[in-house]
Design a protein around this motif. Sequence first.
Motif, PDB file in Angstrom:
ATOM      1  N   LYS A 193       0.832  -1.202   0.000  1.00  0.00           N
ATOM      2  CA  LYS A 193       0.000   0.000   0.000  1.00  0.00           C
ATOM      3  C   LYS A 193       0.870   1.257   0.000  1.00  0.00           C
ATOM      4  CE  LYS A 193      -4.449   1.100   1.994  1.00  0.00           C
ATOM      5  NZ  LYS A 193      -5.358   0.878   3.115  1.00  0.00           N
ATOM      6  N   SER A 194       1.933   1.236   0.785  1.00  0.00           N
ATOM      7  CA  SER A 194       2.816   2.407   0.872  1.00  0.00           C
ATOM      8  C   SER A 194       3.530   2.662  -0.456  1.00  0.00           C
ATOM      9  CB  SER A 194       3.835   2.217   1.990  1.00  0.00           C
ATOM     10  OG  SER A 194       4.637   1.090   1.744  1.00  0.00           O
ATOM     11  N   ALA A 195       3.847   1.589  -1.170  1.00  0.00           N
ATOM     12  CA  ALA A 195       4.507   1.748  -2.470  1.00  0.00           C
ATOM     13  C   ALA A 195       3.550   2.368  -3.490  1.00  0.00           C
ATOM     14  CB  ALA A 195       5.018   0.406  -2.967  1.00  0.00           C
ATOM     15  N   GLU A 196       2.275   1.988  -3.408  1.00  0.00           N
ATOM     16  CA  GLU A 196       1.277   2.572  -4.300  1.00  0.00           C
ATOM     17  C   GLU A 196       1.123   4.068  -4.023  1.00  0.00           C
ATOM     18  OE1 GLU A 196      -2.209   0.239  -3.577  1.00  0.00           O
ATOM     19  OE2 GLU A 196      -1.477  -1.442  -4.794  1.00  0.00           O
ATOM     20  N   LYS A 197       1.125   4.425  -2.739  1.00  0.00           N
ATOM     21  CA  LYS A 197       1.025   5.830  -2.362  1.00  0.00           C
ATOM     22  C   LYS A 197       2.241   6.604  -2.855  1.00  0.00           C
ATOM     23  CE  LYS A 197       0.413   8.926   1.567  1.00  0.00           C
ATOM     24  NZ  LYS A 197       0.257   9.031   3.026  1.00  0.00           N
ATOM     25  N   ARG A 198       3.402   5.996  -2.715  1.00  0.00           N
ATOM     26  CA  ARG A 198       4.640   6.624  -3.187  1.00  0.00           C
ATOM     27  C   ARG A 198       4.566   6.925  -4.677  1.00  0.00           C
ATOM     28  NH1 ARG A 198       7.432   9.740  -0.402  1.00  0.00           N
ATOM     29  NH2 ARG A 198       8.703   8.891   1.213  1.00  0.00           N
ATOM     30  N   ILE A 199       4.014   6.004  -5.439  1.00  0.00           N
ATOM     31  CA  ILE A 199       3.881   6.192  -6.884  1.00  0.00           C
ATOM     32  C   ILE A 199       2.980   7.395  -7.167  1.00  0.00           C
ATOM     33  CG2 ILE A 199       2.921   5.189  -9.000  1.00  0.00           C
ATOM     34  CD1 ILE A 199       3.895   2.443  -7.899  1.00  0.00           C
ATOM     35  N   ARG A 200       1.855   7.471  -6.441  1.00  0.00           N
ATOM     36  CA  ARG A 200       0.934   8.602  -6.623  1.00  0.00           C
ATOM     37  C   ARG A 200       1.618   9.925  -6.266  1.00  0.00           C
ATOM     38  NH1 ARG A 200      -2.680   5.250  -3.725  1.00  0.00           N
ATOM     39  NH2 ARG A 200      -2.571   6.651  -1.924  1.00  0.00           N
ATOM     40  N   GLN A 201       2.366   9.921  -5.162  1.00  0.00           N
ATOM     41  CA  GLN A 201       3.056  11.143  -4.734  1.00  0.00           C
ATOM     42  C   GLN A 201       4.105  11.564  -5.754  1.00  0.00           C
ATOM     43  OE1 GLN A 201       4.506   9.851  -0.907  1.00  0.00           O
ATOM     44  NE2 GLN A 201       2.898  10.974   0.180  1.00  0.00           N
ATOM     45  N   THR A 202       4.826  10.602  -6.272  1.00  0.00           N
ATOM     46  CA  THR A 202       5.881  10.894  -7.245  1.00  0.00           C
ATOM     47  C   THR A 202       5.298  11.520  -8.507  1.00  0.00           C
ATOM     48  OG1 THR A 202       7.201   9.074  -6.407  1.00  0.00           O
ATOM     49  CG2 THR A 202       7.766   9.886  -8.598  1.00  0.00           C
ATOM     50  N   ILE A 203       4.172  10.986  -8.964  1.00  0.00           N
ATOM     51  CA  ILE A 203       3.530  11.534 -10.159  1.00  0.00           C
ATOM     52  C   ILE A 203       3.117  12.978  -9.930  1.00  0.00           C
ATOM     53  CG2 ILE A 203       1.457  11.358 -11.613  1.00  0.00           C
ATOM     54  CD1 ILE A 203       1.699   8.277 -11.262  1.00  0.00           C
TER      55      ILE A 203
END
Length: 88
Positions: free
Chosen positions: A5-15
């Motif tokens: 879940k944290s990796a998915e959030k990281r992807i969203r934040q990076t975008i």
Amino acid sequence: MAHHKSAEKRIRQTIKRTQRNKAALSKIKTLIKKVYNTKDKVLAEKYFKEAVSTLDKQAAKGRIHKNNAARKKSALAKYLNSLLTATN
């Protein structure tokens, strides 16, 4: 793809951050081009102030390095001064 879940959030934040940074850098480039493409000293001074302000803000936020901002401001000031001496 992301398994946590944290990796998915990281992807969203990076975008989001990438888009924000790209927009800011594009704005800097546009404002700098406006200064260099202006031959009228009064208009160039107006664009210069706007460009310097944006450079300072983005450097403060860490989007560009402060020395990079200083170098760009110095080059713009040099150009502006060459305009002033040429027209006087």
